[in-house]
Enzyme design. Sequence first.
Site, PDB file in Angstrom:
ATOM      1  CB  SER A   1       9.260   5.648  -0.834  1.00  0.00           C
ATOM      2  OG  SER A   1       9.759   5.623   0.488  1.00  0.00           O
ATOM      3  CB  ALA A   2      12.481   1.846   1.237  1.00  0.00           C
ATOM      4  CB  ALA A   3       9.804  -1.653  -1.747  1.00  0.00           C
TER       5      ALA A   3
ATOM      6  N   PRO B   1       0.829  -1.204   0.000  1.00  0.00           N
ATOM      7  CG  PRO B   1      -0.781  -1.561   1.648  1.00  0.00           C
ATOM      8  CD  PRO B   1       0.525  -2.088   1.152  1.00  0.00           C
ATOM      9  CB  ILE B   2       1.033   4.141  -2.344  1.00  0.00           C
ATOM     10  CG1 ILE B   2       1.403   3.223  -3.516  1.00  0.00           C
ATOM     11  CG2 ILE B   2       1.786   5.467  -2.431  1.00  0.00           C
ATOM     12  CD1 ILE B   2       2.859   2.962  -3.682  1.00  0.00           C
ATOM     13  N   GLY B   3       1.904   5.027   0.727  1.00  0.00           N
ATOM     14  CA  GLY B   3       1.630   6.047   1.735  1.00  0.00           C
ATOM     15  C   GLY B   3       1.077   5.504   3.026  1.00  0.00           C
ATOM     16  CB  ALA B   4       0.084   2.348   4.225  1.00  0.00           C
ATOM     17  N   GLY B   5       3.160   3.870   5.317  1.00  0.00           N
ATOM     18  CA  GLY B   5       4.255   3.663   6.251  1.00  0.00           C
ATOM     19  C   GLY B   5       4.857   2.276   6.204  1.00  0.00           C
TER      20      GLY B   5
ATOM     21  CG  ASP C   1      11.880   2.816   5.785  1.00  0.00           C
ATOM     22  OD1 ASP C   1      12.023   2.449   6.967  1.00  0.00           O
ATOM     23  OD2 ASP C   1      10.906   3.489   5.398  1.00  0.00           O
TER      24      ASP C   1
END
Length: 317
Positions: free
Chosen positions: A108-110, A100-104, A151
Amino acid sequence: MDSMASAPGKAILFGEHAVVYDKPAIALAINKRATITIKESHKDYTSIKSDNIGLEAIISPETGLKLKKGEIGILNYILKALEFYHDSKPIKIKLEIEIPIGAGLGSSAAVTVATIAALDKYHKRKTTLPSIAKRAHKVELEVQGAASPLDTSISTHGGLIYLNEEKKIDQIKGDLKDSLVIGYTQSEDTAKMVKLVKERMERHPTIINHIMDAIAHTTKKAKKALETNDKECLGELMNINQGLLDAIGVNTRSLSDMIYTSREAGALGSKITGAGGGGSIIAYSPNRTRKIIETLKRKGYNAMKADPSKKGVIIEH
C-alpha cells in the site's frame, strides 16, 4: 502529459507495532516495486486498471466509483491520493505491482508513493522526497486510521533506514546482501492488527508498555549490530524481537511455522515482518538463502529472496 513513477516495497527488520507508539524501527527497501503510469483520458471518466492483480475500476462524475473487477483493497490508496492531489479531470491509471498484496511488505505504501509521484509529474508540480513521503503518510493515515510514517518513508527514500523516537529518519549502513528471505501468506488487514494491539494496550497498559520499551531497546541494539556487521547478535536480536511480538498477540500458527522452519534450515534469526496476523516473516540467513527458500516452498509456503534496494521512488523522465 504522460507520467510514470515506481516505488519499492519494504521489510521491517525491527520495531513493528512499537513504532506506532513512537518507538524506533529499522526497515529496508526491497527489490520488488509498484509502478503507476498515468495517461490523459479521452473518455469522460477516470479508469484504473491492473492486470497483475485483476483490478479494473472507473470513476464517473455521474455514478462515482464502479468496481468492474477485483477487490477494493489497494484501490483505496489510489482513490485517496486522487482525492487529495488530483484535479478530478479524467485520466487513465495503470498499476503494475511485483509486491505481494496484503503480505505486510509495504504494497500500500509503494502504491501510494508511486501514485503521488506520478501525479506530481503529470501536473508538472515541483516535488521533493520529503514532500512525497509526508503526503503518502497522510494518505495511509486516512485509509488505515492509524499508521506510522515508516512504510511510506522507506518506499520514498529507499535503502536501510532507522526511524528514531522523534520520527527522524537516518540512513544506516549494513551488509544485508544475499542474506534475507521472506516467506509469506495472506495477512489480516494492517488497520485491524493495529487496532488489536491498541485494545490490548488499553486492557493491560503497564504490561504492553513494558513490551514496547523492550522492543525499542532491541531495535537500538540491532542498529549497532548492523553497523558493526555482528551477524550472530543480529540474528539473536531478531529472535528476541519475535518473542516480544508473540507477547502482544500478532503471531499465527502459519507464521510461527515459517519462523521455526527457517531457523531449523539455518537462519540465524527469523521473525514476523509487518503487522502480523498472517502476512510475512523475514529470515536472516547469510549465504543460506537458497536452502531456506527451498525448505519453505516444500512446506507449501510462498518464499522469495529479498535483496535490499538502494533506490526509493523513481520518477521516469
